[in-house]
Design a protein around this motif. Structure first.
Motif, PDB file in Angstrom:
ATOM      1  N   GLU A  40      14.163  -5.218   9.214  1.00 55.38           N
ATOM      2  CA  GLU A  40      13.823  -4.129  10.124  1.00 55.38           C
ATOM      3  C   GLU A  40      12.839  -4.593  11.199  1.00 55.38           C
ATOM      4  OE1 GLU A  40      11.721  -0.564   8.740  1.00 55.38           O
ATOM      5  OE2 GLU A  40      10.582  -1.787   7.357  1.00 55.38           O
ATOM      6  N   THR A  41      12.811  -3.863  12.301  1.00 54.45           N
ATOM      7  CA  THR A  41      11.828  -4.077  13.354  1.00 54.45           C
ATOM      8  C   THR A  41      10.915  -2.863  13.367  1.00 54.45           C
ATOM      9  OG1 THR A  41      13.377  -5.376  14.663  1.00 54.45           O
ATOM     10  CG2 THR A  41      11.482  -4.458  15.819  1.00 54.45           C
ATOM     11  N   LEU A  86       0.805  -1.201   0.000  1.00 55.06           N
ATOM     12  CA  LEU A  86       0.000   0.000   0.000  1.00 55.06           C
ATOM     13  C   LEU A  86       0.845   1.261   0.000  1.00 55.06           C
ATOM     14  CD1 LEU A  86      -2.695  -1.104   2.593  1.00 55.06           C
ATOM     15  CD2 LEU A  86      -2.927  -0.976   0.136  1.00 55.06           C
ATOM     16  N   ARG A  87       2.076   1.156   0.371  1.00 56.77           N
ATOM     17  CA  ARG A  87       2.990   2.296   0.373  1.00 56.77           C
ATOM     18  C   ARG A  87       4.233   1.875  -0.407  1.00 56.77           C
ATOM     19  NH1 ARG A  87       0.726   6.427   3.812  1.00 56.77           N
ATOM     20  NH2 ARG A  87      -0.594   5.385   5.282  1.00 56.77           N
ATOM     21  N   GLY A  88       4.924   2.798  -0.994  1.00 56.71           N
ATOM     22  CA  GLY A  88       6.041   2.466  -1.864  1.00 56.71           C
ATOM     23  C   GLY A  88       7.277   1.980  -1.131  1.00 56.71           C
ATOM     24  N   GLY A  89       8.168   1.310  -1.859  1.00 58.91           N
ATOM     25  CA  GLY A  89       9.474   0.909  -1.344  1.00 58.91           C
ATOM     26  C   GLY A  89       9.443  -0.399  -0.588  1.00 58.91           C
ATOM     27  N   GLY A  90      10.579  -1.072  -0.532  1.00 61.38           N
ATOM     28  CA  GLY A  90      10.710  -2.291   0.261  1.00 61.38           C
ATOM     29  C   GLY A  90       9.853  -3.422  -0.238  1.00 61.38           C
ATOM     30  N   SER A  91       9.680  -4.415   0.642  1.00 58.66           N
ATOM     31  CA  SER A  91       8.848  -5.574   0.358  1.00 58.66           C
ATOM     32  C   SER A  91       7.512  -5.396   1.067  1.00 58.66           C
ATOM     33  CB  SER A  91       9.535  -6.839   0.883  1.00 58.66           C
ATOM     34  OG  SER A  91      10.781  -7.005   0.267  1.00 58.66           O
ATOM     35  N   GLY A  92       6.519  -6.153   0.638  1.00 60.45           N
ATOM     36  CA  GLY A  92       5.210  -6.064   1.272  1.00 60.45           C
ATOM     37  C   GLY A  92       4.974  -7.212   2.232  1.00 60.45           C
ATOM     38  N   VAL A  93       4.373  -6.909   3.381  1.00 56.74           N
ATOM     39  CA  VAL A  93       3.962  -7.940   4.324  1.00 56.74           C
ATOM     40  C   VAL A  93       2.461  -7.786   4.584  1.00 56.74           C
ATOM     41  CG1 VAL A  93       4.563  -6.595   6.394  1.00 56.74           C
ATOM     42  CG2 VAL A  93       4.458  -9.069   6.544  1.00 56.74           C
ATOM     43  N   MET A  94       1.748  -8.916   4.506  1.00 53.23           N
ATOM     44  CA  MET A  94       0.307  -8.925   4.716  1.00 53.23           C
ATOM     45  C   MET A  94       0.012  -8.995   6.211  1.00 53.23           C
ATOM     46  SD  MET A  94      -2.845  -9.052   3.607  1.00 53.23           S
ATOM     47  CE  MET A  94      -2.794  -9.499   1.890  1.00 53.23           C
ATOM     48  N   LEU A  95      -0.769  -8.037   6.701  1.00 54.79           N
ATOM     49  CA  LEU A  95      -1.208  -8.030   8.094  1.00 54.79           C
ATOM     50  C   LEU A  95      -2.683  -8.405   8.135  1.00 54.79           C
ATOM     51  CD1 LEU A  95       0.394  -4.705   9.361  1.00 54.79           C
ATOM     52  CD2 LEU A  95       1.268  -7.029   9.657  1.00 54.79           C
ATOM     53  N   LYS A  96      -3.065  -9.099   9.208  1.00 56.98           N
ATOM     54  CA  LYS A  96      -4.457  -9.532   9.358  1.00 56.98           C
ATOM     55  C   LYS A  96      -4.853  -9.386  10.818  1.00 56.98           C
ATOM     56  CE  LYS A  96      -5.418 -14.011   9.089  1.00 56.98           C
ATOM     57  NZ  LYS A  96      -5.767 -15.349   8.591  1.00 56.98           N
ATOM     58  N   ASP A 128       1.319  -1.161  25.433  1.00 54.62           N
ATOM     59  CA  ASP A 128       2.522  -1.279  24.611  1.00 54.62           C
ATOM     60  C   ASP A 128       2.170  -1.393  23.125  1.00 54.62           C
ATOM     61  OD1 ASP A 128       4.129  -1.225  26.862  1.00 54.62           O
ATOM     62  OD2 ASP A 128       4.212  -3.412  27.036  1.00 54.62           O
ATOM     63  N   ASN A 129       3.137  -1.017  22.302  1.00 53.21           N
ATOM     64  CA  ASN A 129       2.978  -1.167  20.859  1.00 53.21           C
ATOM     65  C   ASN A 129       3.206  -2.622  20.465  1.00 53.21           C
ATOM     66  OD1 ASN A 129       2.715   1.631  20.641  1.00 53.21           O
ATOM     67  ND2 ASN A 129       4.914   1.905  20.376  1.00 53.21           N
ATOM     68  N   ARG A 130       2.608  -3.001  19.344  1.00 56.91           N
ATOM     69  CA  ARG A 130       2.940  -4.298  18.745  1.00 56.91           C
ATOM     70  C   ARG A 130       4.302  -4.155  18.085  1.00 56.91           C
ATOM     71  NH1 ARG A 130      -1.719  -7.700  17.954  1.00 56.91           N
ATOM     72  NH2 ARG A 130      -3.611  -6.605  18.555  1.00 56.91           N
ATOM     73  N   LYS A 131       5.009  -5.261  17.948  1.00 59.86           N
ATOM     74  CA  LYS A 131       6.326  -5.246  17.298  1.00 59.86           C
ATOM     75  C   LYS A 131       6.351  -6.307  16.210  1.00 59.86           C
ATOM     76  CE  LYS A 131       8.966  -3.251  20.971  1.00 59.86           C
ATOM     77  NZ  LYS A 131       8.714  -3.290  22.325  1.00 59.86           N
ATOM     78  N   LEU A 132       6.994  -5.969  15.111  1.00 57.50           N
ATOM     79  CA  LEU A 132       7.131  -6.885  13.989  1.00 57.50           C
ATOM     80  C   LEU A 132       8.588  -6.910  13.561  1.00 57.50           C
ATOM     81  CD1 LEU A 132       5.849  -8.624  11.692  1.00 57.50           C
ATOM     82  CD2 LEU A 132       5.686  -6.503  10.388  1.00 57.50           C
ATOM     83  N   GLN A 133       9.200  -8.075  13.684  1.00 55.68           N
ATOM     84  CA  GLN A 133      10.546  -8.285  13.156  1.00 55.68           C
ATOM     85  C   GLN A 133      10.367  -8.865  11.767  1.00 55.68           C
ATOM     86  OE1 GLN A 133      13.767  -7.683  14.407  1.00 55.68           O
ATOM     87  NE2 GLN A 133      14.358  -8.291  12.341  1.00 55.68           N
ATOM     88  N   VAL A 134      10.834  -8.148  10.749  1.00 54.44           N
ATOM     89  CA  VAL A 134      10.641  -8.568   9.362  1.00 54.44           C
ATOM     90  C   VAL A 134      11.642  -9.662   9.025  1.00 54.44           C
ATOM     91  CG1 VAL A 134      10.570  -7.847   6.959  1.00 54.44           C
ATOM     92  CG2 VAL A 134       9.794  -6.288   8.757  1.00 54.44           C
ATOM     93  N   THR A 135      11.112 -10.867   8.838  1.00 54.42           N
ATOM     94  CA  THR A 135      11.914 -12.031   8.477  1.00 54.42           C
ATOM     95  C   THR A 135      11.374 -12.598   7.162  1.00 54.42           C
ATOM     96  OG1 THR A 135      10.457 -13.562   9.635  1.00 54.42           O
ATOM     97  CG2 THR A 135      12.286 -12.604  10.918  1.00 54.42           C
ATOM     98  N   GLU A 136      12.096 -13.526   6.604  1.00 54.13           N
ATOM     99  CA  GLU A 136      11.635 -14.186   5.379  1.00 54.13           C
ATOM    100  C   GLU A 136      10.304 -14.886   5.621  1.00 54.13           C
ATOM    101  OE1 GLU A 136      13.134 -17.515   2.155  1.00 54.13           O
ATOM    102  OE2 GLU A 136      14.613 -16.527   3.423  1.00 54.13           O
ATOM    103  N   GLU A 137      10.146 -15.501   6.797  1.00 59.09           N
ATOM    104  CA  GLU A 137       8.892 -16.182   7.129  1.00 59.09           C
ATOM    105  C   GLU A 137       7.717 -15.207   7.149  1.00 59.09           C
ATOM    106  OE1 GLU A 137       6.802 -18.701  10.743  1.00 59.09           O
ATOM    107  OE2 GLU A 137       8.951 -18.358  10.807  1.00 59.09           O
ATOM    108  N   VAL A 138       7.902 -14.034   7.760  1.00 54.20           N
ATOM    109  CA  VAL A 138       6.836 -13.029   7.812  1.00 54.20           C
ATOM    110  C   VAL A 138       6.522 -12.521   6.410  1.00 54.20           C
ATOM    111  CG1 VAL A 138       6.279 -10.694   8.627  1.00 54.20           C
ATOM    112  CG2 VAL A 138       7.295 -12.352  10.194  1.00 54.20           C
ATOM    113  N   LEU A 139       7.543 -12.296   5.610  1.00 55.79           N
ATOM    114  CA  LEU A 139       7.314 -11.837   4.246  1.00 55.79           C
ATOM    115  C   LEU A 139       6.544 -12.867   3.429  1.00 55.79           C
ATOM    116  CD1 LEU A 139      10.759 -10.181   3.469  1.00 55.79           C
ATOM    117  CD2 LEU A 139       8.574  -9.010   3.783  1.00 55.79           C
ATOM    118  N   ASN A 140       6.834 -14.152   3.642  1.00 55.86           N
ATOM    119  CA  ASN A 140       6.169 -15.220   2.885  1.00 55.86           C
ATOM    120  C   ASN A 140       4.770 -15.526   3.399  1.00 55.86           C
ATOM    121  OD1 ASN A 140       8.356 -15.612   1.165  1.00 55.86           O
ATOM    122  ND2 ASN A 140       9.280 -17.143   2.488  1.00 55.86           N
ATOM    123  N   ASN A 141       4.571 -15.473   4.720  1.00 55.28           N
ATOM    124  CA  ASN A 141       3.317 -15.933   5.315  1.00 55.28           C
ATOM    125  C   ASN A 141       2.429 -14.833   5.867  1.00 55.28           C
ATOM    126  OD1 ASN A 141       4.125 -18.635   4.835  1.00 55.28           O
ATOM    127  ND2 ASN A 141       5.345 -18.590   6.711  1.00 55.28           N
TER     128      ASN A 141
END
Length: 145
Positions: free
Chosen positions: A96-97, A38-48, A119-132
């Motif tokens: 990135e986190t 939805l925003r430019g640059g980098g890879s996309g990760v699907m959030l649900k 507290d905020n949620r945290k997301l560590q961007v890994t290959e698994e997160v990018l794929n799943n």
């Protein structure tokens, strides 16, 4: 027989002449669209996330650190076509986190309500997160709460 006119006069043309002049081709097969963010640059990760707390005209959004999450200013609105499940793809950089929260977005695009003041949620961007992608469960409920 069909009569065609041009600047040189009338011409008789048969339907077989017309068909042979027209190149008939089968349509190209449709391609599956690329996974877009939805925003430019980098890879996309699907959030649900699952949320039943919206009112008519409201959407669920996500906002957080980094350009892909709106820099804590501009929420990325998620798609609610599978209500009460909301989904959206945000732009991230590998490794990135990101810290983020979900919110309810009003009709004008402003944040109407935050999911919590904790507290905020945290997301560590890994290959698994990018794929799943990342399933964040229920709106307002954090892992372990």
């Amino acid at each position: 027989c069909l009569l065609l006119w041009n600047n040189l006069g009338a011409h008789a043309v048969s339907s077989s002449d017309i068909l042979s002049a027209v190149r008939i081709s089968s349509p190209r097969p449709l391609r599956k669209p690329a996974h877009l963010s939805l925003r430019g640059g980098g890879s996309g990760v699907m959030l649900k996330i699952r949320c039943k707390d919206t009112r008519p005209g409201e959407n669920v959004g996500v906002v957080g650190s980094g350009d892909g999450f709106g820099n804590w200013k501009s929420p990325v609105q998620l798609n609610g076509k599978d209500f009460p499940t909301w989904k959206g793809t945000v732009s991230v950089n590998d490794g990135e986190t990101v810290e983020y929260k979900y919110c309810i977005v009003s009709k004008d695009g402003s944040i109407a309500r935050w999911e919590s003041k904790g507290d905020n949620r945290k997301l560590q961007v890994t290959e698994e997160v990018l794929n799943n992608g990342k399933d964040d469960g229920d709106f307002g409920r954090f892992p372990g709460s």
